[in-house]
Design a protein around this motif. Structure first.
Motif, PDB file in Angstrom:
ATOM      1  N   VAL A  83       0.866  -1.184   0.000  1.00 38.78           N
ATOM      2  CA  VAL A  83       0.000   0.000   0.000  1.00 38.78           C
ATOM      3  C   VAL A  83       0.904   1.234   0.000  1.00 38.78           C
ATOM      4  N   MET A  84       1.085   1.832  -1.171  1.00 35.78           N
ATOM      5  CA  MET A  84       1.983   2.979  -1.318  1.00 35.78           C
ATOM      6  C   MET A  84       1.192   4.212  -1.740  1.00 35.78           C
ATOM      7  N   PRO A  85       1.753   5.413  -1.529  1.00 32.39           N
ATOM      8  CA  PRO A  85       1.073   6.629  -1.989  1.00 32.39           C
ATOM      9  C   PRO A  85       0.824   6.580  -3.492  1.00 32.39           C
ATOM     10  N   ARG A  86      -0.315   7.134  -3.905  1.00 32.31           N
ATOM     11  CA  ARG A  86      -0.659   7.137  -5.325  1.00 32.31           C
ATOM     12  C   ARG A  86       0.412   7.857  -6.141  1.00 32.31           C
ATOM     13  N   GLY A  87       0.770   7.277  -7.276  1.00 34.11           N
ATOM     14  CA  GLY A  87       1.798   7.861  -8.137  1.00 34.11           C
ATOM     15  C   GLY A  87       3.189   7.322  -7.873  1.00 34.11           C
ATOM     16  N   THR A  88       3.336   6.458  -6.865  1.00 36.57           N
ATOM     17  CA  THR A  88       4.645   5.897  -6.553  1.00 36.57           C
ATOM     18  C   THR A  88       5.075   4.911  -7.634  1.00 36.57           C
ATOM     19  N   VAL A  89       6.337   4.993  -8.027  1.00 36.90           N
ATOM     20  CA  VAL A  89       6.935   4.014  -8.935  1.00 36.90           C
ATOM     21  C   VAL A  89       8.176   3.474  -8.230  1.00 36.90           C
ATOM     22  N   LEU A  90       8.140   2.212  -7.866  1.00 36.23           N
ATOM     23  CA  LEU A  90       9.258   1.602  -7.146  1.00 36.23           C
ATOM     24  C   LEU A  90      10.384   1.257  -8.113  1.00 36.23           C
ATOM     25  N   ALA A  91      11.603   1.361  -7.620  1.00 36.67           N
ATOM     26  CA  ALA A  91      12.780   1.061  -8.432  1.00 36.67           C
ATOM     27  C   ALA A  91      13.586  -0.057  -7.794  1.00 36.67           C
ATOM     28  N   ASP A  92      14.386  -0.692  -8.613  1.00 37.51           N
ATOM     29  CA  ASP A  92      15.271  -1.740  -8.122  1.00 37.51           C
ATOM     30  C   ASP A  92      16.166  -1.182  -7.002  1.00 37.51           C
ATOM     31  N   GLY A  93      16.175  -1.867  -5.861  1.00 40.72           N
ATOM     32  CA  GLY A  93      17.002  -1.423  -4.748  1.00 40.72           C
ATOM     33  C   GLY A  93      16.285  -0.588  -3.711  1.00 40.72           C
ATOM     34  N   ASP A  94      15.056  -0.140  -4.004  1.00 47.59           N
ATOM     35  CA  ASP A  94      14.303   0.633  -3.008  1.00 47.59           C
ATOM     36  C   ASP A  94      14.084  -0.206  -1.752  1.00 47.59           C
ATOM     37  N   MET A  95      14.207   0.443  -0.596  1.00 45.48           N
ATOM     38  CA  MET A  95      13.977  -0.232   0.684  1.00 45.48           C
ATOM     39  C   MET A  95      12.622   0.191   1.240  1.00 45.48           C
ATOM     40  N   LEU A  96      11.787  -0.787   1.536  1.00 46.32           N
ATOM     41  CA  LEU A  96      10.442  -0.552   2.053  1.00 46.32           C
ATOM     42  C   LEU A  96      10.364  -0.973   3.510  1.00 46.32           C
ATOM     43  N   VAL A  97       9.361  -0.435   4.205  1.00 53.68           N
ATOM     44  CA  VAL A  97       9.158  -0.757   5.613  1.00 53.68           C
ATOM     45  C   VAL A  97       7.749  -1.288   5.807  1.00 53.68           C
ATOM     46  N   ALA A  98       7.634  -2.443   6.466  1.00 53.63           N
ATOM     47  CA  ALA A  98       6.335  -3.038   6.767  1.00 53.63           C
ATOM     48  C   ALA A  98       5.769  -2.440   8.053  1.00 53.63           C
ATOM     49  N   ASP A  99       4.488  -2.716   8.334  1.00 63.34           N
ATOM     50  CA  ASP A  99       3.833  -2.148   9.512  1.00 63.34           C
ATOM     51  C   ASP A  99       4.402  -2.677  10.824  1.00 63.34           C
ATOM     52  N   ASP A 100       5.195  -3.752  10.769  1.00 67.43           N
ATOM     53  CA  ASP A 100       5.834  -4.263  11.986  1.00 67.43           C
ATOM     54  C   ASP A 100       7.273  -3.756  12.122  1.00 67.43           C
ATOM     55  N   GLY A 101       7.681  -2.847  11.224  1.00 66.94           N
ATOM     56  CA  GLY A 101       9.027  -2.292  11.276  1.00 66.94           C
ATOM     57  C   GLY A 101      10.055  -3.062  10.480  1.00 66.94           C
ATOM     58  N   GLY A 102       9.684  -4.174   9.878  1.00 68.95           N
ATOM     59  CA  GLY A 102      10.617  -4.970   9.093  1.00 68.95           C
ATOM     60  C   GLY A 102      10.911  -4.345   7.737  1.00 68.95           C
ATOM     61  N   PHE A 103      12.110  -4.619   7.223  1.00 67.06           N
ATOM     62  CA  PHE A 103      12.535  -4.075   5.937  1.00 67.06           C
ATOM     63  C   PHE A 103      12.286  -5.072   4.806  1.00 67.06           C
ATOM     64  N   VAL A 104      12.017  -4.536   3.624  1.00 69.51           N
ATOM     65  CA  VAL A 104      11.861  -5.339   2.407  1.00 69.51           C
ATOM     66  C   VAL A 104      12.577  -4.606   1.286  1.00 69.51           C
ATOM     67  N   ARG A 105      13.368  -5.335   0.494  1.00 67.26           N
ATOM     68  CA  ARG A 105      14.111  -4.714  -0.619  1.00 67.26           C
ATOM     69  C   ARG A 105      13.456  -5.063  -1.947  1.00 67.26           C
ATOM     70  N   VAL A 106      13.239  -4.045  -2.774  1.00 63.50           N
ATOM     71  CA  VAL A 106      12.615  -4.228  -4.086  1.00 63.50           C
ATOM     72  C   VAL A 106      13.654  -4.695  -5.097  1.00 63.50           C
ATOM     73  N   VAL A 107      13.278  -5.681  -5.894  1.00 64.46           N
ATOM     74  CA  VAL A 107      14.128  -6.172  -6.977  1.00 64.46           C
ATOM     75  C   VAL A 107      13.331  -6.066  -8.275  1.00 64.46           C
ATOM     76  N   ALA A 108      13.917  -5.445  -9.290  1.00 63.53           N
ATOM     77  CA  ALA A 108      13.268  -5.344 -10.597  1.00 63.53           C
ATOM     78  C   ALA A 108      13.364  -6.683 -11.314  1.00 63.53           C
ATOM     79  N   ALA A 109      12.221  -7.243 -11.665  1.00 63.97           N
ATOM     80  CA  ALA A 109      12.184  -8.564 -12.298  1.00 63.97           C
ATOM     81  C   ALA A 109      12.623  -8.483 -13.760  1.00 63.97           C
ATOM     82  N   PRO A 110      13.328  -9.503 -14.240  1.00 58.02           N
ATOM     83  CA  PRO A 110      13.620  -9.568 -15.681  1.00 58.02           C
ATOM     84  C   PRO A 110      12.314  -9.706 -16.456  1.00 58.02           C
TER      85      PRO A 110
END
Length: 218
Positions: A48-75
């Motif tokens: 659930v991201m703000p409208r208009g967001t475009v995630l990029a390879d390497g972006d670091m996200l935060v879950a509601d429990d404080g955990g981190f998630v790293r975005v990977v651009a798929a081939p």
């Protein structure tokens, strides 16, 4: 189910980045603000991201429990466009831009999502087009649209420079690239009318009672 609703702008320690679970997404999915997704280790999450967001390879996200998630651009299936000259590659980029096609710009190539119609157009222009499976990260837009990523450090400077150059060289003249070209010389005799043309997109169809003399060179 965890909800991922924040993206970090600050840099994390490399060890934290390395340990974070990954979320591999194609470009279309990275453009969505609401998405049911599965992390690469199998956990289902809600993105659930703000409208208009475009995630990029390497972006670091935060879950509601404080955990981190790293975005990977798929081939994904993309077209890699090369040309025998810089001028031809620039022409190709121009024509793709005219069609509002998302394009990733490299030093000696253009990359876009596979499309048979665009592939045919590019080949007709004289470009060399190949199919490959690669991550796709197109430009975010030169007019303030799209999302500015944290690693796009020069985006603001590039945009300001582009606007300055455009204003200096095209402030009072307009060159349009069409299938046919017309040069119009308009002379307007204004008796008692002051017009403010500072607004773009105004309608010129109304009658001001001008004396118009048109010289057309075709």
């Amino acid at each position: 189910m965890r909800t991922i609703d924040k993206r970090l702008t600050a840099k994390l320690a490399p060890v934290l980045v390395k340990r974070a679970p990954t979320l591999t997404l194609a470009f279309d999915a990275r453009c969505k603000s609401r998405l049911a997704a599965t992390l690469d280790h199998g956990e289902e999450v809600a993105l659930v991201m703000p409208r208009g967001t475009v995630l990029a390879d390497g972006d670091m996200l935060v879950a509601d429990d404080g955990g981190f998630v790293r975005v990977v651009a798929a081939p994904e299936d993309v077209l890699i466009v090369r040309a025998p000259s810089v001028r031809l590659l620039t022409r190709a980029a121009y024509h793709l831009g005219n069609r509002h096609t998302p394009v990733e710009v490299g030093a000696e190539y253009l990359k876009l999502e596979a499309d048979p119609v665009l592939e045919d157009m590019l080949r007709r222009l004289g470009c060399i087009v190949g199919h490959e499976s690669q991550p796709f990260q197109p430009e975010t837009g030169a007019y303030g649209g799209g999302h500015k990523h944290g690693h796009d450090e020069t985006f603001g400077e590039d945009y300001a420079l582009a606007q300055k150059v455009y204003s200096e060289h095209h402030g009072h003249s307009h060159d349009h690239d069409h299938d046919h070209e017309h040069e119009h010389e308009h002379k307007h005799a204004h008796d008692a009318h002051d017009h403010d043309h500072s607004q773009c997109g105004h309608d010129h169809s109304h009658d001001h009672g001008h004396d118009h003399k048109h010289k057309h060179d075709h």
